[in-house]
Design a protein around this motif. Structure first.
Motif, short mmCIF file in Angstrom:
data_model
loop_
_atom_site.label_atom_id
_atom_site.label_comp_id
_atom_site.label_asym_id
_atom_site.label_seq_id
_atom_site.Cartn_x
_atom_site.Cartn_y
_atom_site.Cartn_z
N GLU A 237 83.09 68.99 40.08
CA GLU A 237 84.21 68.60 40.94
C GLU A 237 85.54 69.18 40.50
OE1 GLU A 237 80.86 65.87 41.10
OE2 GLU A 237 82.11 66.40 39.40
N THR A 238 85.70 69.38 39.19
CA THR A 238 86.99 69.83 38.67
C THR A 238 86.93 71.23 38.06
OG1 THR A 238 86.56 68.88 36.49
CG2 THR A 238 87.65 67.45 38.13
N MET A 239 85.71 71.70 37.75
CA MET A 239 85.51 72.96 37.04
C MET A 239 86.20 72.92 35.67
SD MET A 239 83.39 74.78 38.74
CE MET A 239 83.52 76.50 38.23
N GLU A 240 86.38 71.72 35.13
CA GLU A 240 86.91 71.53 33.79
C GLU A 240 85.74 71.24 32.85
OE1 GLU A 240 90.14 71.83 32.88
OE2 GLU A 240 90.65 72.34 34.96
N LEU A 241 85.93 71.51 31.58
CA LEU A 241 84.87 71.25 30.61
C LEU A 241 84.68 69.76 30.35
CD1 LEU A 241 85.57 74.05 28.00
CD2 LEU A 241 83.68 73.92 29.62
N GLU A 242 83.43 69.35 30.21
CA GLU A 242 83.09 67.98 29.83
C GLU A 242 83.70 67.69 28.46
OE1 GLU A 242 81.49 64.33 30.20
OE2 GLU A 242 80.93 65.85 31.66
N GLN A 243 84.37 66.57 28.36
CA GLN A 243 84.92 66.15 27.08
C GLN A 243 83.87 65.28 26.39
OE1 GLN A 243 87.94 67.47 26.03
NE2 GLN A 243 87.53 68.63 27.89
N GLY A 244 84.05 65.06 25.13
CA GLY A 244 83.11 64.21 24.42
C GLY A 244 82.32 65.00 23.41
N ASP A 245 81.33 64.33 22.84
CA ASP A 245 80.56 64.93 21.77
C ASP A 245 79.54 65.94 22.29
OD1 ASP A 245 78.49 63.39 22.84
OD2 ASP A 245 78.38 62.03 21.13
N PHE A 246 78.82 66.53 21.37
CA PHE A 246 77.85 67.56 21.72
C PHE A 246 76.81 67.05 22.70
CE2 PHE A 246 73.82 69.73 21.15
CZ PHE A 246 74.20 71.04 21.39
N LYS A 247 76.31 65.82 22.50
CA LYS A 247 75.29 65.28 23.41
C LYS A 247 75.84 65.12 24.82
CE LYS A 247 72.27 62.81 20.24
NZ LYS A 247 71.70 61.49 19.91
N ALA A 248 77.08 64.67 24.97
CA ALA A 248 77.69 64.53 26.30
C ALA A 248 77.79 65.90 26.98
CB ALA A 248 79.06 63.88 26.19
N GLN A 249 78.15 66.91 26.21
CA GLN A 249 78.26 68.25 26.78
C GLN A 249 76.88 68.79 27.16
OE1 GLN A 249 80.52 70.07 23.57
NE2 GLN A 249 82.36 69.95 24.80
N GLU B 268 66.91 65.36 21.46
CA GLU B 268 67.15 63.99 21.91
C GLU B 268 67.59 63.97 23.37
OE1 GLU B 268 69.80 62.02 19.16
OE2 GLU B 268 68.60 62.70 17.44
N VAL B 269 68.47 64.88 23.76
CA VAL B 269 68.93 64.92 25.15
C VAL B 269 67.79 65.38 26.07
CG1 VAL B 269 70.54 66.01 26.76
CG2 VAL B 269 71.35 65.22 24.52
#
Length: 128
Positions: free
Chosen positions: A40-52, A92-93
């Motif tokens: 939706e934003t074409m911005e990078l996911e923030q958060g830790d490695f698993k969130a990315q 894990e992901v």
């Protein structure tokens, strides 16, 4: 006449360059590498490695669905990591997205990825 069809969905990041989100050829779908961009934003996911990493798989999932399949149709997954110490986190992901039989996989350490992200994932699907 080619049997290749470009796959496009608004639910995954738009292709930036001379490539398609995916190409369907017969019953095989080749999904381009996905980095942790929020569609939706074409911005990078923030958060830790698993969130990315989850964001990469969510993008793959959206493209798989647009092609008429789902992630369980993945025959092969490619994982590109700038730090191979994240390998266990990837496992894990992946366990959140796949059940047996798991897809074949390559996990490759690379020097860098677009936009400085730590992970990129691509996939090849074989549709039912």
């Amino acid at each position: 006449m080619s049997n290749r069809q470009a796959i496009h969905t608004e639910n995954a990041p738009q292709a930036i360059g001379t490539y398609s989100q995916a190409v369907k050829a017969g019953t095989t779908v080749y999904i381009s590498g996905q980095i942790p961009l929020i569609p939706e934003t074409m911005e990078l996911e923030q958060g830790d490695f698993k969130a990315q990493t989850r964001r990469c798989f969510e993008n793959l999932k959206a493209i798989a669905e647009a092609a008429g399949g789902d992630l369980q149709d993945a025959a092969k997954v490619g994982i590109f990591l700038t730090d191979l110490s994240n390998f266990n986190a990837v496992n894990e992901v992946m366990a959140e997205y796949f059940t047996q039989p798991y897809p074949a996989r390559a996990a490759i350490g690379v020097k860098e990825l677009p936009k400085g992200v730590p992970v990129e994932v691509d996939a090849i699907l074989e549709l039912k």
